[in-house]
Write an enzyme that holds these catalytic residues in place. Structure first.
Site, short mmCIF file in Angstrom:
data_model
loop_
_atom_site.label_atom_id
_atom_site.label_comp_id
_atom_site.label_asym_id
_atom_site.label_seq_id
_atom_site.Cartn_x
_atom_site.Cartn_y
_atom_site.Cartn_z
N ARG A 1 0.60 -1.36 -0.03
CA ARG A 1 -0.09 -0.06 -0.10
C ARG A 1 0.98 1.25 -0.06
NH1 ARG A 1 -3.17 -2.17 5.09
NH2 ARG A 1 -0.91 -2.09 5.65
N SER B 1 -7.12 -4.05 7.28
CA SER B 1 -7.95 -4.75 7.98
C SER B 1 -8.09 -4.04 9.30
CB SER B 1 -7.50 -6.26 8.32
OG SER B 1 -7.75 -7.17 7.06
#
Length: 153
Positions: A90, A127
């Site tokens: 990311r 998450s």
């Protein structure tokens, strides 16, 4: 046969995960979605729920296998006959962290790590963020697949 393992806790499965999995499908004959189990870790979703999220999402994809494992990921890869790990990046922090793990895994077991940079618009999804939003009653539904949305309805 080219096999890859995509390991994780998938607590919960996010659209960031599915982005990486779907982009990896053309490269591999099989992708093993492997939930690592750690009895010391506190999960928001049970192991059964996390397995269900993955199995339900990929029930029509014959190249995807879902399982759990304990111990070193490279040992699991060897047991499965997988020569590759699949990971998503990311940001720069992910790169540094995953690079160190990838180099260690290669040195230990000759397992190559294939990195995908997250697709545009998905780099904010993790998450951890999803769990925090859920805990505080916020709108998390744009970050997870339908199966996760339905589990909290």
């Amino acid at each position: 046969m080219k096999k890859a393992v995509f390991p994780g806790s998938f607590d919960p499965l996010t659209l960031g995960h599915t982005d990486i999995i779907e982009r990896g499908l053309p490269l591999f004959d099989e992708i093993i979605l492997a939930i690592g189990t750690n009895s010391d870790k506190k999960y928001m979703f049970s192991l059964e729920e996390r397995l269900y999220f993955l199995e339900e999402t990929y029930k029509n994809e014959e190249k995807v296998k879902v399982t759990t494992y304990k111990g070193l990921t490279v040992d699991f890869c060897k047991d499965q006959g997988a020569e590759f790990l699949l990971r998503g990046l990311r940001n720069g922090n992910d790169l540094e962290f995953e690079k160190a793990i990838g180099q260690t895994n290669f040195k230990m077991a000759g397992i190559e790590t294939v990195f995908f940079i997250t697709s545009s618009g998905k780099s904010h999804i993790s998450s951890t963020v999803v769990r925090d939003v859920i805990r505080h009653g916020g709108n998390y539904k744009f970050m997870v697949p339908d199966v996760v949305r339905k589990s909290r309805s």
